[in-house]
Write an enzyme that holds these catalytic residues in place. Sequence first.
Site, short mmCIF file in Angstrom:
data_model
loop_
_atom_site.label_atom_id
_atom_site.label_comp_id
_atom_site.label_asym_id
_atom_site.label_seq_id
_atom_site.Cartn_x
_atom_site.Cartn_y
_atom_site.Cartn_z
N PHE A 39 -134.10 69.27 -56.57
CA PHE A 39 -133.07 69.20 -55.53
C PHE A 39 -132.80 67.79 -55.02
CE2 PHE A 39 -134.83 73.45 -55.38
CZ PHE A 39 -133.69 74.24 -55.34
N GLU A 78 -134.64 63.43 -54.64
CA GLU A 78 -135.75 62.53 -54.91
C GLU A 78 -137.04 62.98 -54.22
OE1 GLU A 78 -133.92 59.02 -53.49
OE2 GLU A 78 -133.39 58.33 -55.50
N ILE A 120 -141.00 58.30 -55.88
CA ILE A 120 -142.04 58.48 -56.90
C ILE A 120 -141.66 59.50 -57.96
CG2 ILE A 120 -144.04 57.73 -55.54
CD1 ILE A 120 -144.49 60.72 -54.85
N ASP A 177 -144.79 79.83 -63.40
CA ASP A 177 -144.44 78.55 -64.03
C ASP A 177 -145.65 77.63 -64.05
OD1 ASP A 177 -142.87 76.72 -65.27
OD2 ASP A 177 -141.79 76.08 -63.48
P1 AMP Z 1 -141.43 68.46 -58.22
O1 AMP Z 1 -140.07 68.57 -57.67
O2 AMP Z 1 -142.46 69.18 -57.36
O3 AMP Z 1 -141.54 68.85 -59.66
O4 AMP Z 1 -141.83 66.90 -58.13
C1 AMP Z 1 -141.27 65.93 -58.97
C2 AMP Z 1 -142.26 64.81 -59.22
O5 AMP Z 1 -142.59 64.18 -57.99
C3 AMP Z 1 -143.61 65.33 -59.76
O6 AMP Z 1 -143.60 65.44 -61.14
C4 AMP Z 1 -144.56 64.26 -59.28
O7 AMP Z 1 -144.56 63.17 -60.15
C5 AMP Z 1 -143.96 63.82 -57.96
N1 AMP Z 1 -144.61 64.54 -56.85
C6 AMP Z 1 -144.23 65.71 -56.31
N2 AMP Z 1 -145.04 66.07 -55.31
C7 AMP Z 1 -145.96 65.09 -55.20
C8 AMP Z 1 -147.10 64.88 -54.35
N3 AMP Z 1 -147.43 65.77 -53.43
N4 AMP Z 1 -147.82 63.77 -54.52
C9 AMP Z 1 -147.48 62.87 -55.48
N5 AMP Z 1 -146.45 63.03 -56.32
C10 AMP Z 1 -145.69 64.11 -56.18
#
Ligand code: AMP
Length: 743
Positions: free
Chosen positions: A392, A394, A387, A506
């Site tokens: 680091f 996916e 998603i 942030d």
């Molecule tokens: P991050 O590494 O936390 O910035 O996550 C990257 C992308 O993954 C985010 O921009 C969201 O689109 C998706 N994402 C991260 N955590 C979640 C979650 N708990 N539920 C749904 N999508 C998520």
Amino acid sequence: MDSLPKKWVCRPGFFKASPHSPSCSKCPPHSYTLDEASTSCLCEEHYFRKESDPPTMACTRPPSAPRSAISNVNETSVFLEWIPPADTGGRKDVSYYIACKKCNSHSGLCEACGGHVRYLPQQTGLKNTSVMMVDLLAHTNYTFEIEAVNGVSDQNPGARQFVSVNVTTNQAAPSPVSSVKKGKITKNSISLSWQEPDRPNGIILEYEIKYFEKDQEMSYTIIKSKETTITADSLKPGSAYVFQIRARTAAGYGGFSRRFEFETSPVSVAASSDQSQIPIIVVSVTVGVILLAVVIGFLLSGSCCDGGCGWASSLRAVAYPSLTWRCGYSKAKQDPEEEKMHFHNGHIKLPGVRTYIDPHTYEDPNQAVHEFAKEIEVSCITIERVIGAGEFGEVCSGRLKLQGKHELPVAIKTLKVGYTEKQRRDFLGEASIMGQFDHPNIIHLEGVVTKNKSVMIVTEYMENGSLDTFLKKNDGQFTVIQLVGMLRGIASGMKYLSDMGYVHRDLAARNILINSNLVCKVSDFGLSRVLEDDPEAAYTTRGGKIPIRWTAPEAIAFRKFTSASDVWSYGIVMWEVMSYGERPYWEMTNQDVIKAVEEGYRLPSPMDCPAALYQLMLDCWQKDRNSRPKFDEIVSMLDKLIRNPSSLKTLVNASSRVSNLLVEHSPVGSSTYRSVGEWLEAIKMGRYTEIFMENGYSSMDAVAQVTIEDLRRLGVTLVGHQKKIMNSLQEVKVQLVNGMVPL
Ligand code: AMP
């Protein structure tokens, strides 16, 4: 005269209510007569007449359903607002009735809510188009049906006309313990038992029992217990003690119960030698205080506790968690069963007010992650699809099935193969931080997988993903109350973080996740650290990167990151939310943003933004960080606005929107664009060039005066286009002020 002459008898379609009336009247709308000499008219099908309606009044019908109902959930309260029905049925006496149903999320079956729900101002006969329900159960699905009724609704055999709203309540602290009974009493001890609070709002993790000798409140004792019984011992004989109990769930502590007073048995003559017991509580408090002093001195002297410190290490974790770093990687766990601590004159922080512990202070980062995060067996996780892309590796969605628990939808962050030890440590650092938090507006950590080659962080799943993308995709789709609800959630999460002494650093819409109930949760704990006590740490930000557009000037200039700098960022998030994911300061370069902000310029109000919200943004952007509001003040302010939606009706109007610009003092008389056509082409609005020219907007000077009303008049009716043009105009002005050349 026996009867009226034929010419005075009313024809069908006419009536005469009284024989003394001089003439026949036409049947009012939606009524008829088929016979001659009628004294009243009959209502058409589906139309009715209330008993008190005069015969000359039109027949009326029940109103249609209310429209555009929206909800805003705040823990276990729900605020509903709607628009009056399109058809009032021809009557002015429209009011509203709220039906409440509690629904089972698995079976989908619903039942009436029962008497525990309170409606403010009331459930029936509502004249206003809003209502608040309080005292709902936590984590429960509710359906509210808002029905419009008028004076003839009760005569209508047809189906009820209502609009329904489904909501899921959030977590809330437990209600106070209301009944406490005394058990065995001796001259030195009192046993108590109590009942679970009426509304536990979750699983009760433990109870906290506070007691003190009557009139000696300054010296009290706290006992923690997982059971609903305790025995307070070492008490003075023949003395009255006051007890108060509160429960804790994952949502935190509930309120204390009222005070319950019980007395120890008097000293019998035979046992009078037992007088030596009398000073025990005083001694225990004194000893407690001395012991604490010893422990604190011990910790501050830099000595390291090993696992055998017992009471001392448990005390350190409860009362001085922030001191844990002095002990390297020694454990900071509480004794789970029952703890007893003495407090004097309130000098010591009560347990429950938890403080964030920086995992970087652990020598062994693995220890930190296992301190704060549960290890999950990889076999319990099913990965479904990718998603997103994290720093680091996916991010996937999937399901987590832990033994004895329901299967949960989860997000799984993975660490890409071939990672270095540092990457693994930094990656898991986020889990060590996230695992310390427990709040409905902070992303919840389910656990980590570390025992495998594939390292993962498992969190709750947020169906709508990150807030900035979600808002861009749904431009203009939400009501102001819904947007304020999102902002309220973010502010509440940030209040929790700042109470814990955690500085996010942030905070931005891209780091907020939003679920299917539009609940926003703060996420992304990668960058953050508490820097207050460590001036060196300010210069060790990963990669030295600072998100300039979101960061307070003092944090950019001299790395002063505090909760007040988080408040600045929160103001930028407010701006992002109210402008549906617009990029702050548009395409200006970072350097130009820093310069403009330093010179006192601020972002202009987003379009159609309530004045109260824009004022709050400006408050968050005060140069003096001490003048910025605190997160608790922001939460209460947003709560006030939500409770009183009419306060959101005053918008920053188009002209003051322009004058509020950073460009207020700027000479908006020239432009760096050579022509209106060039400017419109640059923003892909070239299709309007002709219409601008034909209407006298042939120079950038003239264009600078354009208001949103002018655009509508020119036929720019698409909201997206209006926004694009107005925002670009502001950008042009900002650039003029800063002597910048547009792209
Ligand atoms: P991050 O590494 O936390 O910035 O996550 C990257 C992308 O993954 C985010 O921009 C969201 O689109 C998706 N994402 C991260 N955590 C979640 C979650 N708990 N539920 C749904 N999508 C998520």
